[in-house]
Design a protein around this motif. Sequence first.
Motif, PDB file in Angstrom:
ATOM      1  N   SER A  73       0.834  -1.196   0.000  1.00 50.30           N
ATOM      2  CA  SER A  73       0.000   0.000   0.000  1.00 50.30           C
ATOM      3  C   SER A  73       0.872   1.251   0.000  1.00 50.30           C
ATOM      4  O   SER A  73       2.056   1.201   0.337  1.00 50.30           O
ATOM      5  CB  SER A  73      -0.922   0.002   1.228  1.00 50.30           C
ATOM      6  N   THR A  74       0.267   2.355  -0.366  1.00 55.36           N
ATOM      7  CA  THR A  74       0.957   3.645  -0.391  1.00 55.36           C
ATOM      8  C   THR A  74       0.335   4.577   0.633  1.00 55.36           C
ATOM      9  O   THR A  74      -0.885   4.748   0.669  1.00 55.36           O
ATOM     10  CB  THR A  74       0.863   4.291  -1.787  1.00 55.36           C
ATOM     11  N   SER A  75       1.173   5.165   1.475  1.00 57.55           N
ATOM     12  CA  SER A  75       0.722   6.136   2.469  1.00 57.55           C
ATOM     13  C   SER A  75       0.947   7.555   1.945  1.00 57.55           C
ATOM     14  O   SER A  75       1.947   7.822   1.272  1.00 57.55           O
ATOM     15  CB  SER A  75       1.481   5.969   3.792  1.00 57.55           C
ATOM     16  N   GLY A  76       0.027   8.429   2.272  1.00 53.53           N
ATOM     17  CA  GLY A  76       0.177   9.823   1.887  1.00 53.53           C
ATOM     18  C   GLY A  76      -0.391  10.739   2.952  1.00 53.53           C
ATOM     19  O   GLY A  76      -1.341  10.376   3.649  1.00 53.53           O
ATOM     20  N   TYR A  77       0.215  11.917   3.092  1.00 56.07           N
ATOM     21  CA  TYR A  77      -0.329  12.889   4.035  1.00 56.07           C
ATOM     22  C   TYR A  77      -0.101  14.300   3.523  1.00 56.07           C
ATOM     23  O   TYR A  77       0.806  14.574   2.741  1.00 56.07           O
ATOM     24  CB  TYR A  77       0.248  12.706   5.436  1.00 56.07           C
ATOM     25  N   HIS A  78      -0.974  15.188   3.989  1.00 59.48           N
ATOM     26  CA  HIS A  78      -0.927  16.597   3.602  1.00 59.48           C
ATOM     27  C   HIS A  78      -1.211  17.427   4.851  1.00 59.48           C
ATOM     28  O   HIS A  78      -2.232  17.233   5.516  1.00 59.48           O
ATOM     29  CB  HIS A  78      -1.969  16.886   2.523  1.00 59.48           C
ATOM     30  N   LEU A  79      -0.299  18.348   5.169  1.00 63.88           N
ATOM     31  CA  LEU A  79      -0.450  19.213   6.334  1.00 63.88           C
ATOM     32  C   LEU A  79      -0.558  20.656   5.868  1.00 63.88           C
ATOM     33  O   LEU A  79       0.244  21.120   5.053  1.00 63.88           O
ATOM     34  CB  LEU A  79       0.750  19.060   7.273  1.00 63.88           C
ATOM     35  N   ALA A  80      -1.568  21.362   6.374  1.00 57.90           N
ATOM     36  CA  ALA A  80      -1.787  22.745   5.967  1.00 57.90           C
ATOM     37  C   ALA A  80      -2.363  23.539   7.122  1.00 57.90           C
ATOM     38  O   ALA A  80      -3.020  22.989   8.013  1.00 57.90           O
ATOM     39  CB  ALA A  80      -2.727  22.810   4.763  1.00 57.90           C
ATOM     40  N   ILE A  81      -2.104  24.852   7.104  1.00 54.88           N
ATOM     41  CA  ILE A  81      -2.797  25.772   7.998  1.00 54.88           C
ATOM     42  C   ILE A  81      -4.074  26.195   7.301  1.00 54.88           C
ATOM     43  O   ILE A  81      -4.032  26.709   6.174  1.00 54.88           O
ATOM     44  CB  ILE A  81      -1.929  27.013   8.310  1.00 54.88           C
ATOM     45  N   GLU A  82      -5.214  25.972   7.939  1.00 53.20           N
ATOM     46  CA  GLU A  82      -6.484  26.251   7.282  1.00 53.20           C
ATOM     47  C   GLU A  82      -7.419  27.053   8.167  1.00 53.20           C
ATOM     48  O   GLU A  82      -7.318  27.043   9.395  1.00 53.20           O
ATOM     49  CB  GLU A  82      -7.169  24.946   6.862  1.00 53.20           C
ATOM     50  N   GLY A  83      -8.321  27.746   7.502  1.00 55.91           N
ATOM     51  CA  GLY A  83      -9.405  28.478   8.109  1.00 55.91           C
ATOM     52  C   GLY A  83     -10.493  28.603   7.070  1.00 55.91           C
ATOM     53  O   GLY A  83     -10.334  28.147   5.930  1.00 55.91           O
ATOM     54  N   PRO A  84     -11.617  29.230   7.407  1.00 52.79           N
ATOM     55  CA  PRO A  84     -12.695  29.365   6.420  1.00 52.79           C
ATOM     56  C   PRO A  84     -12.250  30.017   5.122  1.00 52.79           C
ATOM     57  O   PRO A  84     -12.700  29.632   4.049  1.00 52.79           O
ATOM     58  CB  PRO A  84     -13.718  30.232   7.155  1.00 52.79           C
ATOM     59  N   TRP A  85     -11.362  31.007   5.209  1.00 55.63           N
ATOM     60  CA  TRP A  85     -10.863  31.693   4.017  1.00 55.63           C
ATOM     61  C   TRP A  85      -9.340  31.641   3.954  1.00 55.63           C
ATOM     62  O   TRP A  85      -8.690  32.568   3.485  1.00 55.63           O
ATOM     63  CB  TRP A  85     -11.350  33.144   3.992  1.00 55.63           C
TER      64      TRP A  85
END
Length: 251
Positions: A73-85
């Motif tokens: 299997s392949t693992s993936g991740y994405h990290l981001a700073i988020e808010g409504p806009w």
Amino acid sequence: MARYDLIRPVQALATYLHEWDSDCDLRLNRLICYIQSTIHYRQVAWVGDDIEHLGPHLYADADFAGCPRTLRSTSGYHLAIEGPWTSLPQTGASARQTALSNSTLEAEFAACHLAHKKAYLPSLDLYDKLLPEGYHKVVHEDNQAMIQIAHTGINKTMRWLSRNHGLAIRYLYEHLGNEETKDNTELVYTRSEWMAADIYTKAFNSKDNWIKACELVNVMDPTNLRDVIRRRAAIFPVSYTHLTLPTTPYV
């Protein structure tokens, strides 16, 4: 570094360096053609909220038996700073798992464990300095069974997990499930169509689905930026934050 849509194909080709064949040549040619045809694409970020509305969002996903040669299997991740806009990518990764998973649930658990250990946990030292006290933290998963195991700490279906992957259910339970130790982190179910980590784990056979997956990691044609921001704000779940969401767009 600034084209997260290229991470998965590059990683997949890199695993074949010791057994390169004509099929790999075709895949590499297709990748170069794609790069040449999307030179105008950019990875962008936008910030349109007060700092009180911002927080880290970690997306983790896995493609069960995605490698056709090894069935790993392949693992993936994405990290981001988020808010409504707001959407500010921090890091993304794609990695083939080191052991065969016996089910989608096992692959998803291994991917979430990797994402939490490699990306999310180390980043909290920085966010604790930059963001206000009590800032909201979210981990996104698209497998409800995996979320249930993380919340309860009870594993009845993957008794071999510790031997197969060297992972402990207790790790994610303490960090994401246990109310006393999870450090205000919310583990939420996110539908696959909004799972930003999808682009790091699998191939796409639909142009529209590929474009949407690229937009989820902020890689796009700059002329579409305003439309993308509005669409993302429209689906930003109210349950992800305890604060009142702005009602007027930033752009």
